[in-house]
Design a protein around this motif. Sequence first.
Motif, PDB file in Angstrom:
ATOM      1  N   VAL A  30      90.115 -70.166   6.412  1.00 50.85           N
ATOM      2  CA  VAL A  30      90.554 -71.677   6.087  1.00 50.85           C
ATOM      3  C   VAL A  30      92.108 -71.747   5.958  1.00 50.85           C
ATOM      4  O   VAL A  30      92.846 -70.731   5.322  1.00 50.85           O
ATOM      5  N   LEU A  31      92.377 -72.830   6.525  1.00 54.38           N
ATOM      6  CA  LEU A  31      94.052 -73.297   6.293  1.00 54.38           C
ATOM      7  C   LEU A  31      93.919 -74.426   5.376  1.00 54.38           C
ATOM      8  O   LEU A  31      93.325 -75.506   5.919  1.00 54.38           O
ATOM      9  N   TYR A  32      94.236 -74.311   4.107  1.00 57.32           N
ATOM     10  CA  TYR A  32      93.936 -75.513   3.375  1.00 57.32           C
ATOM     11  C   TYR A  32      95.415 -76.286   3.398  1.00 57.32           C
ATOM     12  O   TYR A  32      96.248 -75.557   3.139  1.00 57.32           O
ATOM     13  N   VAL A  33      95.290 -77.521   3.603  1.00 52.71           N
ATOM     14  CA  VAL A  33      96.702 -78.308   3.818  1.00 52.71           C
ATOM     15  C   VAL A  33      96.872 -79.169   2.634  1.00 52.71           C
ATOM     16  O   VAL A  33      96.037 -79.930   2.297  1.00 52.71           O
ATOM     17  N   ASP A  34      97.948 -78.988   1.629  1.00 54.85           N
ATOM     18  CA  ASP A  34      98.137 -79.940   0.475  1.00 54.85           C
ATOM     19  C   ASP A  34      98.308 -81.192   1.049  1.00 54.85           C
ATOM     20  O   ASP A  34      99.172 -81.567   2.021  1.00 54.85           O
ATOM     21  N   PRO A  35      98.508 -82.188   0.209  1.00 54.40           N
ATOM     22  CA  PRO A  35      99.164 -83.427   0.245  1.00 54.40           C
ATOM     23  C   PRO A  35     100.594 -83.199   0.477  1.00 54.40           C
ATOM     24  O   PRO A  35     101.010 -82.344  -0.231  1.00 54.40           O
ATOM     25  N   PRO A  36     101.419 -83.862   1.313  1.00 54.99           N
ATOM     26  CA  PRO A  36     102.745 -83.378   1.503  1.00 54.99           C
ATOM     27  C   PRO A  36     103.573 -83.926   0.343  1.00 54.99           C
ATOM     28  O   PRO A  36     103.434 -84.665  -0.551  1.00 54.99           O
ATOM     29  N   VAL A  37     104.678 -83.138   0.244  1.00 48.11           N
ATOM     30  CA  VAL A  37     105.733 -83.322  -0.879  1.00 48.11           C
ATOM     31  C   VAL A  37     107.076 -83.196  -0.312  1.00 48.11           C
ATOM     32  O   VAL A  37     107.391 -82.712   0.940  1.00 48.11           O
ATOM     33  N   SER A  38     108.077 -83.827  -0.977  1.00 46.66           N
ATOM     34  CA  SER A  38     109.768 -84.052  -0.419  1.00 46.66           C
ATOM     35  C   SER A  38     110.245 -82.999  -1.448  1.00 46.66           C
ATOM     36  O   SER A  38     109.722 -82.713  -2.404  1.00 46.66           O
ATOM     37  N   VAL A  39     111.667 -82.907  -0.972  1.00 47.60           N
ATOM     38  CA  VAL A  39     112.281 -82.309  -1.951  1.00 47.60           C
ATOM     39  C   VAL A  39     112.430 -82.545  -3.239  1.00 47.60           C
ATOM     40  O   VAL A  39     112.959 -81.997  -4.279  1.00 47.60           O
ATOM     41  N   THR A  40     112.328 -84.025  -3.503  1.00 47.46           N
ATOM     42  CA  THR A  40     112.402 -84.598  -4.720  1.00 47.46           C
ATOM     43  C   THR A  40     111.310 -84.696  -5.664  1.00 47.46           C
ATOM     44  O   THR A  40     111.237 -84.875  -6.945  1.00 47.46           O
ATOM     45  N   THR A  41     110.272 -84.084  -5.078  1.00 50.95           N
ATOM     46  CA  THR A  41     108.730 -83.839  -5.893  1.00 50.95           C
ATOM     47  C   THR A  41     108.955 -83.256  -7.256  1.00 50.95           C
ATOM     48  O   THR A  41     108.686 -83.767  -8.209  1.00 50.95           O
TER      49      THR A  41
END
Length: 395
Positions: A30-41
């Motif tokens: 399984v490849l689990y993909v998180d919700p995306p984040v930016s450098v400011t997160t």
Amino acid sequence: MIVYFGGSAYEGVTGTDRQLADRLSAMVPVLYVDPPVSVTTPLLHPHLADSVRGAALRRRSPALWRLCPRVLPGAYRPGLHHTTNALVRRAARRAARRMAAELDERVSAVVVAAGADLLDAVPGARTLYYATDDLVAGAELLGLPPRRLAAARERMLARADEVAVVSPLLRELFRAHGRDPALVPNGCAPEAYAGIDTAPWPADVPRFDRPAAGFAGHINARIDLGLLEAVAAAGHPLVLVGPHDPGYQPARFRALTALPDVHWTGRKGFGEMPSYLSTIQVGLTPYRTDAFNRASFPIKTLDYLAAGRAVVSTDLPATEWLRGFSGGADLVRSEATVDGFVRAVEAELAVERTPKLTARRREFAARHDWGQRARALARLLDIDPVPARQEEPAS
């Protein structure tokens, strides 16, 4: 191999997506993909800093990888959300190719349990749209435009090979939209509470001279503070385990936790739950009965039972679904009013927790464990799971 787009970060709350991904990885990689984040997160949300630090792709276990896609700041602003989704698809496709080459596997399925339409991330794979909440009804709480969420939902309902939902109300909603989804509710991990009777008493919870009620979870706008206040006002010790959203009625929450018999522990890890649930006699599911919550399936209800505790919940369709199973009606209390909720709590606090009653609660929870839920998803994806008996509710 499965690519699983989660609605929450793998390293965050141990909820639906992580529980299912862990168990699916016992069947296939399984490849689990998180919700995306930016450098400011990490700057804007310090509690997420640890979960997004380091390499974007990490191996969490022999058959499970976690990808945290990096995107531009303002990822969900109008217009930019299209770029965000494109970046997430590209990152997932690249990570999947890397895994496939390393394992000599192919991506056979894509599961989307998020609000964005990412079904086409891996062309040619079997697709499953898994709705774990009515995100359109919860758009205000999530801070996202309801029209965008509704449009993404309609596209996925039209294009997904299979559709699954977490609750009876979502099943009715999707049937009205022309799909007949599979019902794959939330589950529990009974094995996590096997040692609850010998778990150490947590240092930040006092010992009470009478049975206590408790709540475990995120204290935010989904929770009816009035129910917790009423239980405390009736003179019962109350243990609150979990983070509080600082923007959710802060003055009222401070007043509640300032009461002498109310003890708030803050955020705790899933592995610490046995110790904290050992301090209570009755677990509370005090959800507000709005459209968002009525379409939900609170995990905590089954977790309390897995811990051998009584349960009192607000009147939700998911609660009634559980009560429809053999033995469920007298193990899960469901109340529609504040007075009824408090009376039910008081009645359960007065019940002696005998070994026989505790075993009944745990056995009921075990019929709804995460393994069964993962096998149901695997069948929808044409993955051959370990055979298991699947019980249906009596009503």
